[in-house]
Design a protein around this motif. Sequence first.
Motif, PDB file in Angstrom:
ATOM      1  N   VAL A  72     -81.196  46.522  44.298  1.00  0.00           N
ATOM      2  CA  VAL A  72     -81.327  47.514  44.895  1.00  0.00           C
ATOM      3  C   VAL A  72     -81.294  48.490  43.266  1.00  0.00           C
ATOM      4  N   PRO A  73     -82.891  49.986  43.494  1.00  0.00           N
ATOM      5  CA  PRO A  73     -82.897  50.103  41.955  1.00  0.00           C
ATOM      6  C   PRO A  73     -82.528  50.526  41.383  1.00  0.00           C
ATOM      7  N   GLU A  74     -81.403  51.363  42.362  1.00  0.00           N
ATOM      8  CA  GLU A  74     -81.012  53.131  41.634  1.00  0.00           C
ATOM      9  C   GLU A  74     -79.606  52.128  41.015  1.00  0.00           C
ATOM     10  N   ALA A  75     -79.680  52.704  39.964  1.00  0.00           N
ATOM     11  CA  ALA A  75     -77.671  52.122  39.460  1.00  0.00           C
ATOM     12  C   ALA A  75     -77.635  53.117  40.130  1.00  0.00           C
ATOM     13  N   SER A  76     -76.112  52.100  40.027  1.00  0.00           N
ATOM     14  CA  SER A  76     -74.427  53.686  40.129  1.00  0.00           C
ATOM     15  C   SER A  76     -74.661  54.517  39.138  1.00  0.00           C
ATOM     16  N   ARG A  77     -73.681  55.644  39.562  1.00  0.00           N
ATOM     17  CA  ARG A  77     -73.562  56.260  37.985  1.00  0.00           C
ATOM     18  C   ARG A  77     -71.804  55.622  37.858  1.00  0.00           C
ATOM     19  N   GLU A  78     -71.597  54.959  37.915  1.00  0.00           N
ATOM     20  CA  GLU A  78     -70.596  54.046  36.476  1.00  0.00           C
ATOM     21  C   GLU A  78     -71.053  53.530  35.836  1.00  0.00           C
ATOM     22  N   ALA A  79     -72.037  52.307  36.607  1.00  0.00           N
ATOM     23  CA  ALA A  79     -73.393  51.465  35.886  1.00  0.00           C
ATOM     24  C   ALA A  79     -74.252  53.211  35.196  1.00  0.00           C
ATOM     25  N   LYS A  80     -74.623  53.811  35.773  1.00  0.00           N
ATOM     26  CA  LYS A  80     -75.455  54.411  34.431  1.00  0.00           C
ATOM     27  C   LYS A  80     -74.478  55.632  32.821  1.00  0.00           C
ATOM     28  N   LEU A  81     -73.120  55.919  33.588  1.00  0.00           N
ATOM     29  CA  LEU A  81     -72.476  56.035  32.041  1.00  0.00           C
ATOM     30  C   LEU A  81     -71.856  55.081  31.285  1.00  0.00           C
ATOM     31  N   VAL A  83     -74.284  52.770  30.609  1.00  0.00           N
ATOM     32  CA  VAL A  83     -75.445  52.100  29.867  1.00  0.00           C
ATOM     33  C   VAL A  83     -76.099  53.285  28.967  1.00  0.00           C
ATOM     34  N   HIS A  84     -75.265  54.564  28.800  1.00  0.00           N
ATOM     35  CA  HIS A  84     -75.677  55.662  28.193  1.00  0.00           C
ATOM     36  C   HIS A  84     -74.456  55.373  27.011  1.00  0.00           C
ATOM     37  N   HIS A  85     -73.475  55.334  27.319  1.00  0.00           N
ATOM     38  CA  HIS A  85     -72.228  54.780  26.399  1.00  0.00           C
ATOM     39  C   HIS A  85     -72.759  54.009  25.522  1.00  0.00           C
ATOM     40  N   ALA A  89     -73.756  53.976  21.360  1.00  0.00           N
ATOM     41  CA  ALA A  89     -72.865  53.515  20.354  1.00  0.00           C
ATOM     42  C   ALA A  89     -74.131  52.329  19.055  1.00  0.00           C
ATOM     43  N   CYS A  90     -75.555  51.540  20.414  1.00  0.00           N
ATOM     44  CA  CYS A  90     -76.088  50.954  19.711  1.00  0.00           C
ATOM     45  C   CYS A  90     -76.949  52.017  18.404  1.00  0.00           C
ATOM     46  N   VAL A  91     -77.029  53.317  18.903  1.00  0.00           N
ATOM     47  CA  VAL A  91     -78.118  54.135  18.293  1.00  0.00           C
ATOM     48  C   VAL A  91     -77.664  54.631  17.163  1.00  0.00           C
ATOM     49  N   GLU A  92     -75.825  54.541  16.954  1.00  0.00           N
ATOM     50  CA  GLU A  92     -74.974  54.630  16.075  1.00  0.00           C
ATOM     51  C   GLU A  92     -75.061  53.411  15.153  1.00  0.00           C
ATOM     52  N   VAL A  93     -75.029  52.456  15.632  1.00  0.00           N
ATOM     53  CA  VAL A  93     -74.673  51.200  14.445  1.00  0.00           C
ATOM     54  C   VAL A  93     -76.643  51.302  14.171  1.00  0.00           C
ATOM     55  N   LEU A  94     -77.444  51.456  14.667  1.00  0.00           N
ATOM     56  CA  LEU A  94     -78.494  51.342  14.390  1.00  0.00           C
ATOM     57  C   LEU A  94     -78.635  52.370  12.958  1.00  0.00           C
ATOM     58  N   SER A  95     -78.609  53.765  13.013  1.00  0.00           N
ATOM     59  CA  SER A  95     -78.594  54.518  11.980  1.00  0.00           C
ATOM     60  C   SER A  95     -77.697  54.912  11.474  1.00  0.00           C
ATOM     61  N   GLY A  96     -76.526  53.470  10.969  1.00  0.00           N
ATOM     62  CA  GLY A  96     -76.152  52.871  10.317  1.00  0.00           C
ATOM     63  C   GLY A  96     -74.609  54.501   9.705  1.00  0.00           C
ATOM     64  N   LEU A 103     -69.646  46.998  18.156  1.00  0.00           N
ATOM     65  CA  LEU A 103     -70.366  46.912  19.670  1.00  0.00           C
ATOM     66  C   LEU A 103     -69.357  46.183  20.598  1.00  0.00           C
ATOM     67  N   ARG A 104     -68.544  44.925  19.502  1.00  0.00           N
ATOM     68  CA  ARG A 104     -68.082  43.228  20.619  1.00  0.00           C
ATOM     69  C   ARG A 104     -67.235  43.835  21.615  1.00  0.00           C
ATOM     70  N   LYS A 105     -66.382  45.576  21.411  1.00  0.00           N
ATOM     71  CA  LYS A 105     -65.306  45.882  22.346  1.00  0.00           C
ATOM     72  C   LYS A 105     -66.301  46.074  23.684  1.00  0.00           C
ATOM     73  N   LEU A 106     -67.107  46.404  23.531  1.00  0.00           N
ATOM     74  CA  LEU A 106     -68.072  46.744  24.361  1.00  0.00           C
ATOM     75  C   LEU A 106     -68.962  45.568  25.589  1.00  0.00           C
ATOM     76  N   ALA A 107     -68.698  44.190  24.867  1.00  0.00           N
ATOM     77  CA  ALA A 107     -69.184  42.737  25.449  1.00  0.00           C
ATOM     78  C   ALA A 107     -68.370  41.876  26.079  1.00  0.00           C
ATOM     79  N   VAL A 108     -68.693  41.296  26.277  1.00  0.00           N
ATOM     80  CA  VAL A 108     -68.445  40.442  27.057  1.00  0.00           C
ATOM     81  C   VAL A 108     -67.775  39.398  26.163  1.00  0.00           C
TER      82      VAL A 108
END
Length: 194
Positions: A72-81, A83-85, A89-96, A103-108
């Motif tokens: 399924v090459p095109e990701a669903s709308r919920e999946a895109k949202l 991933v963007h979220h 969060a990762c960019v904010e972690v990397l920026s400090g 990131l723990r609450k966003l992971a399995v």
Amino acid sequence: MRRIVEIAPDGPRPSISLRPVPPCEPPFDDEIEPLMWASAHQLALDWSPPALLRVAAEQAAATTPAGPPALVPEASREAKLAVHHFVRACVEVLSGHRPPAHLRKLAVPAEASAVVAQGLVGARRVAQLRRAGPGRRSARRPSPVAVIKLRMCQPRPGVVEAAVALVTGERTWAMALRMELHQQAWCATILRLI
């Protein structure tokens, strides 16, 4: 960094900063003209399957019921949202601006420690890069981590994979991630910073 200021009839305009464009991607082989890389001694290869394989493939296609596509090459709308979220969060972690533990609450839950560890490693690398930069002054605001490009695909329903190009200062980073639908929520299972 050069700065240019123009004086307009109504008064001075704000200064414009000119910065060099960071190198994001190398040129691809398909962008080079074929005459440059084709040789006169190059053999032409026939990649078509033999007749027996072709007949077997046609018979298998005729007897197999039509089902969902394997990719399924095109990701669903919920999946895109999701991933963007997660990328935000990762960019904010990397920026400090955010601790890696967020990131723990966003992971399995089973993979949360590995995801947090990758975020921590990336944040330390960015901080070390900022400290070791030539001619950096402590009063100067550090360059933020920014997303250059985000590509994602959904290899199967309930799974989305993404590749992200990041830049901080003059350094380009790559980040790969995988998110899965876990208890009705999209959660990260893999995070890799390169």
